[in-house]
Motif scaffolding. Structure first.
Motif, short mmCIF file in Angstrom:
data_model
loop_
_atom_site.label_atom_id
_atom_site.label_comp_id
_atom_site.label_asym_id
_atom_site.label_seq_id
_atom_site.Cartn_x
_atom_site.Cartn_y
_atom_site.Cartn_z
N SER A 1 199.78 27.13 -23.34
CA SER A 1 200.53 27.65 -24.48
C SER A 1 201.24 26.53 -25.22
CB SER A 1 201.58 28.67 -24.02
OG SER A 1 202.39 29.03 -25.14
N ARG B 1 203.93 26.97 -26.59
CA ARG B 1 205.35 27.35 -26.60
C ARG B 1 206.12 26.80 -25.40
NH1 ARG B 1 207.40 32.15 -27.50
NH2 ARG B 1 206.29 33.23 -25.82
N TYR C 1 205.49 33.11 -22.26
CA TYR C 1 205.48 34.14 -21.21
C TYR C 1 204.47 33.79 -20.12
CZ TYR C 1 208.21 36.85 -24.54
OH TYR C 1 209.18 37.27 -25.42
N SER C 2 203.32 33.27 -20.54
CA SER C 2 202.31 32.90 -19.53
C SER C 2 202.86 31.82 -18.60
CB SER C 2 201.03 32.40 -20.22
OG SER C 2 201.32 31.35 -21.12
N MET D 1 196.36 34.52 -25.16
CA MET D 1 195.15 34.92 -25.88
C MET D 1 195.36 34.45 -27.32
SD MET D 1 193.60 38.70 -26.79
CE MET D 1 192.47 38.93 -25.43
N ASN E 1 193.38 34.65 -30.85
CA ASN E 1 192.24 35.21 -31.58
C ASN E 1 191.15 35.69 -30.62
OD1 ASN E 1 193.49 34.91 -34.11
ND2 ASN E 1 193.06 32.72 -34.02
N TYR E 2 191.59 36.50 -29.68
CA TYR E 2 190.76 37.22 -28.70
C TYR E 2 190.19 36.35 -27.59
CZ TYR E 2 190.68 40.41 -32.71
OH TYR E 2 191.02 41.19 -33.77
N GLY F 1 199.81 39.27 -27.47
CA GLY F 1 200.77 40.02 -28.28
C GLY F 1 200.53 41.51 -28.21
N GLY F 2 199.24 41.90 -28.20
CA GLY F 2 198.87 43.32 -28.11
C GLY F 2 198.22 43.62 -26.78
N GLN G 1 192.16 45.67 -28.13
CA GLN G 1 191.45 44.62 -28.87
C GLN G 1 190.21 44.16 -28.12
OE1 GLN G 1 194.32 41.45 -30.25
NE2 GLN G 1 195.51 42.45 -28.66
C1 LIG Z 1 197.18 31.54 -33.19
C2 LIG Z 1 197.54 32.78 -32.44
C3 LIG Z 1 196.56 33.73 -32.20
C4 LIG Z 1 196.88 34.89 -31.51
N1 LIG Z 1 195.89 35.78 -31.26
C5 LIG Z 1 196.19 36.92 -30.59
C6 LIG Z 1 195.17 37.85 -30.30
O1 LIG Z 1 194.01 37.69 -30.63
N2 LIG Z 1 195.53 38.99 -29.64
C7 LIG Z 1 196.81 39.22 -29.22
O2 LIG Z 1 197.06 40.25 -28.60
N3 LIG Z 1 197.79 38.32 -29.45
C8 LIG Z 1 197.50 37.18 -30.11
N4 LIG Z 1 198.49 36.26 -30.34
C9 LIG Z 1 199.83 36.49 -29.78
C10 LIG Z 1 200.00 35.74 -28.47
O3 LIG Z 1 198.93 36.01 -27.57
C11 LIG Z 1 201.32 36.14 -27.82
O4 LIG Z 1 202.37 35.67 -28.64
C12 LIG Z 1 201.48 35.60 -26.41
O5 LIG Z 1 202.73 35.97 -25.90
C13 LIG Z 1 201.36 34.10 -26.38
O6 LIG Z 1 201.42 33.66 -25.05
P1 LIG Z 1 202.64 32.74 -24.56
O7 LIG Z 1 203.89 33.57 -24.66
O8 LIG Z 1 202.26 32.41 -23.16
O9 LIG Z 1 202.68 31.55 -25.48
C14 LIG Z 1 198.20 35.11 -31.04
C15 LIG Z 1 199.19 34.13 -31.28
C16 LIG Z 1 198.86 33.00 -31.97
C17 LIG Z 1 199.93 31.96 -32.21
#
Ligand SMILES: Cc1cc2nc3c(=O)[nH]c(=O)nc-3n(C[C@H](O)[C@H](O)[C@H](O)COP(=O)(O)O)c2cc1C
Length: 198
Positions: free
Chosen positions: A10, A12, A17-18, A91, A93-94, A137-138, A151
């Motif tokens: 990530s 971040r 969160y991961s 994740m 973009n899937y 995110g979803g 998704q």
């Molecule tokens: C470039 C980008 C693409 C993302 N694509 C998706 C996605 O395809 N599906 C989804 O559910 N969330 C998507 N998200 C949301 C992230 O998966 C979500 O914020 C997640 O908590 C990120 O993981 P992290 O908290 O470990 O960084 C995307 C976020 C970013 C920045």
């Protein structure tokens, strides 16, 4: 002494969160194997090189001594030395984030970590547990919440296919879903992951 390789993908950092969930998992694994060595590889902080012309040429020529494969060799040896692997990934973009794809392109190497046979690709690494903590995110599993559509998931099947190619078939996936749907949703996902980890 056990070695745990903790890969995080990530951008971040410590807020991801991961990463938070996988740090807990690694702590639990160390608790079960006192003295275990943890190698932390933050792919976002130090991205592996992208495949370029020199890398492609060395792969196609099976030129294992090429300097273009030096990073690949180091990353493969790091993986080979791990008894357990923990991959923390969002994740994007899937599917996998670009830095994780870059790492996979370095470690999935013909005649080094897999062989091409008439029966298909054959993994050359010894199998070992690979925990994959996946934050989104979803929702992308069956467990979609509150009518939010599920998704497409190219993350889980891709990781199973590509890691299976090199012999890593013991994948234990821990999804963290709905992380962009507010604090209640985050708390539910974190609690679910903690329960899954035992
Ligand atoms: C470039 C980008 C693409 C993302 N694509 C998706 C996605 O395809 N599906 C989804 O559910 N969330 C998507 N998200 C949301 C992230 O998966 C979500 O914020 C997640 O908590 C990120 O993981 P992290 O908290 O470990 O960084 C995307 C976020 C970013 C920045």
């Amino acid at each position: 002494m056990k070695t745990i390789l903790h890969i995080s993908a990530s951008p971040r950092g410590a807020a991801a969160y991961s990463r938070i969930a996988s740090d807990r998992l690694v702590a639990a694994l160390v608790g079960r194997s006192p003295g275990a060595r943890v190698i932390a590889r933050d792919l976002a902080a130090a991205p592996p090189p992208l495949v370029d012309a020199a890398f492609s040429a060395a792969i196609l020529a099976r030129d294992a001594a090429s300097p273009a494969l030096a990073v690949s060799e180091a990353l493969i040896q790091e993986l080979e030395g791990a008894d357990t692997v923990v991959i923390a990934t969002p994740m994007h973009n899937y599917t996998v984030p670009a830095v994780l794809k870059a790492w996979l392109d370095q470690i999935v190497r013909i005649d080094r970590t897999f062989r091409s046979t008439p029966a298909g690709k054959m993994g050359l690494l010894a199998d070992r547990p690979v925990f994959v903590v996946m934050a989104s995110g979803g929702w992308f599993t069956e467990a979609a919440q509150e009518g939010v559509p599920v998704q497409p998931d190219f993350l889980t099947p891709y990781l199973r296919a590509v890691l299976g190619t090199i012999g890593l078939c013991d994948l234990r996936c821990i999804p963290l879903e709905g992380m962009a749907r507010g604090p209640d949703s985050v708390a539910r996902a974190m609690a679910g992951a903690a329960a899954a980890l035992g």
